[in-house]
Write an enzyme that holds these catalytic residues in place. Structure first.
Site, mmCIF file in Angstrom:
data_model
loop_
_atom_site.group_PDB
_atom_site.id
_atom_site.type_symbol
_atom_site.label_atom_id
_atom_site.label_comp_id
_atom_site.label_asym_id
_atom_site.label_seq_id
_atom_site.Cartn_x
_atom_site.Cartn_y
_atom_site.Cartn_z
ATOM 1 C CE1 TYR A 38 -3.731 2.502 0.439
ATOM 2 C CE2 TYR A 38 -2.450 3.290 2.327
ATOM 3 C CZ TYR A 38 -3.434 3.335 1.383
ATOM 4 O OH TYR A 38 -4.327 4.580 1.309
ATOM 5 C CG ASP A 85 -2.142 -4.436 5.433
ATOM 6 O OD1 ASP A 85 -3.065 -4.903 5.466
ATOM 7 O OD2 ASP A 85 -1.777 -3.120 5.143
ATOM 8 C CE LYS A 120 -8.972 0.987 2.013
ATOM 9 N NZ LYS A 120 -7.216 0.440 1.928
HETATM 10 C C1 LIG Z 1 -6.105 1.093 2.409
HETATM 11 C C2 LIG Z 1 -5.195 0.367 2.993
HETATM 12 C C3 LIG Z 1 -4.318 0.843 4.064
HETATM 13 C C4 LIG Z 1 -4.419 2.024 4.772
HETATM 14 O O1 LIG Z 1 -5.865 1.984 5.457
HETATM 15 P P1 LIG Z 1 -6.845 3.470 5.441
HETATM 16 O O2 LIG Z 1 -8.091 2.855 6.448
HETATM 17 O O3 LIG Z 1 -7.087 4.033 4.354
HETATM 18 O O4 LIG Z 1 -6.067 4.420 6.447
HETATM 19 C C5 LIG Z 1 -3.140 0.207 4.607
HETATM 20 N N1 LIG Z 1 -2.978 -1.111 3.917
HETATM 21 C C6 LIG Z 1 -3.630 -1.621 3.035
HETATM 22 C C7 LIG Z 1 -3.286 -3.035 2.287
HETATM 23 C C8 LIG Z 1 -4.797 -1.088 2.453
HETATM 24 O O5 LIG Z 1 -5.377 -1.382 1.476
#
Ligand SMILES: *Cc1c(COP(=O)(O)O)cnc(C)c1O
Length: 406
Positions: free
Chosen positions: A120, A192, A217
């Site tokens: 990301y 992540d 997400k």
């Molecule tokens: C969107 C995303 C983030 C950051 O999250 P936010 O809620 O936008 O701050 C981190 N890691 C991944 C894989 C993401 O898709």
């Protein structure tokens, strides 16, 4: 208020499911950590929309003092996400980046962290533009290649931070091997897990120490709120993480905690549909004359298909693809009607993203290109609409590309 009437500090005031609960993920997602609030019987967690809590007397507390530190709605969400990930402790933040900002403070200037190079863009920006300046050391590595991780280890390596499948190239990193390697040196494996969600992958069970989510997400799932999580099982790290969370102040609000809890109830249904649609659409795209290559971990000829099947229960709803002609990019983005041209992913609506200028702009060109993020790469977050409607939309937009660019 007597002691017996006081709520346990980290306890939502209700009868909770025990951590040892053997309920399936479907049921846990629907009911959460606390299936009902016992005073009124409310089936959904109440929104404790308050910044502060009255103290009964000097030196006494209900367990709740100030909502930056603890709020019952947030606590219920933290416990629910911890249950879904099979972790002991969950912490909820205003955004995924809020979670990552807290996590990175477990380390110190001079510490070295190996990070997936294909990840990301916001994480890259935070680490490279800020923490590198503070004296943290980072190596950006294709972590799907285990040898490269080994080559980049240093005596001061304190953590491995991976995304698997990676964003946006869908490379798969071996969670078990990474955990063994970094544990042999006393470091942490951080995963992540945003892309697969706890529905399809539980990194803690594979040896990871800390799991990150952008709850914005799949967990919340409706493109209507932001949230972020750290989940782990370490009693030793808990106090430090809670201290950073309360000091930094990126705690999730009561209402956004509730929205995320509501989204989670349908996690299972949504993830199954996202995946079913993604496989149909990835296969269709693959046969299209204007598409050069499709990246989806659900393809049997994906380079890490076997590994992916070994550590995850599914392939999720994210697809990337290269168009053959970069001139098709603006036409495609302007011609789609059902699919929306927008950043983000994991919601019920299908979203098409152009990583080069949206999610990965912060990454320098050479590194971006070596990771595969070129000017023809598109990323599709497949929603839960009817697959035929999504395909028809892509078909008509790609026909428009043909009309304009031959
Ligand atoms: C969107 C995303 C983030 C950051 O999250 P936010 O809620 O936008 O701050 C981190 N890691 C991944 C894989 C993401 O898709």
């Amino acid at each position: 208020m007597s002691d017996s009437e006081c709520y346990d500090k980290n306890e939502f005031p209700g009868g909770g499911l025990s951590k040892e609960s053997r309920l399936s993920l479907e049921s846990l997602a629907v009911h959460g950590a606390t299936p009902f609030e016992p005073v009124t019987g409310s089936i959904t967690a109440p929104i404790y929309q308050t910044s502060t809590f009255r103290h009964p007397a000097l030196g006494e507390s209900t367990g709740f003092d100030y909502s930056r530190v603890v709020n019952p709605t947030r606590t219920e969400l933290e416990k629910t996400v911890a249950l879904l990930e099979g972790g002991k402790h969950g912490l909820a933040f205003a955004t995924g980046m809020g979670a990552i900002s807290t996590l990175i403070k477990l380390y110190h200037p001079g510490d070295h962290i190996i990070v997936s190079e294909d990840l990301y863009g916001g994480t890259y920006r935070l680490f490279n533009e800020y923490y590198r300046e503070y004296g943290y050391l980072f190596s950006w590595v294709d972590t799907s290649d285990f040898n490269r991780i080994e080559k980049n280890l240093r005596p001061e390596t304190k953590a491995l931070f991976i995304e698997t499948p990676s964003n946006p190239m869908m490379k798969v990193t071996d969670i078990r091997r990474c955990a063994e390697l970094i544990h042999s040196r006393g470091g942490h494996l951080v995963v992540d897990n945003t892309f697969l969600s706890p529905w399809f992958q539980n990194p803690l069970a594979l040896g990871a120490d800390l799991v990150i989510h952008s709850g914005t997400k799949y967990l919340a799932g409706h493109n209507d709120t932001l949230s972020g999580f750290i989940v782990h099982s370490s009693d030793a790290l808990l106090e430090t993480l809670q201290n950073i969370q309360k000091s930094e102040g990126a705690s999730l609000s009561p209402f956004d905690s509730w929205l995320t809890l509501r989204g989670i109830k349908t996690l299972g249904l949504r993830m199954e549909k996202h995946e079913k649609n993604a496989l149909l659409i990835a296969s269709w795209l693959r046969g299209h004359e204007r598409v050069e290559k499709v990246f989806y971990t659900g393809f049997e000829d994906h380079p890490q298909y076997v590994l992916s099947q070994n550590q995850a229960r599914g392939s999720g709803g994210m697809i990337s693809f290269y168009l053959k002609n970069p001139a098709d990019v603006p036409v495609l983005l302007r011609s789609i009607k059902l699919i929306l041209f927008a950043e983000s992913l994991g919601g019920v609506e299908s979203l098409l993203t152009y990583p080069l200028i949206q999610t990965h702009q912060a990454i320098p060109e050479a590194m971006r290109l070596s990771a595969g993020v070129n000017d023809r790469l598109m990323r599709l977050s497949v929603g839960i609409e009817h697959a035929n409607d999504i395909i028809a939309d892509l078909d008509s937009a790609l026909s428009q590309c043909k009309k304009e660019n031959k």
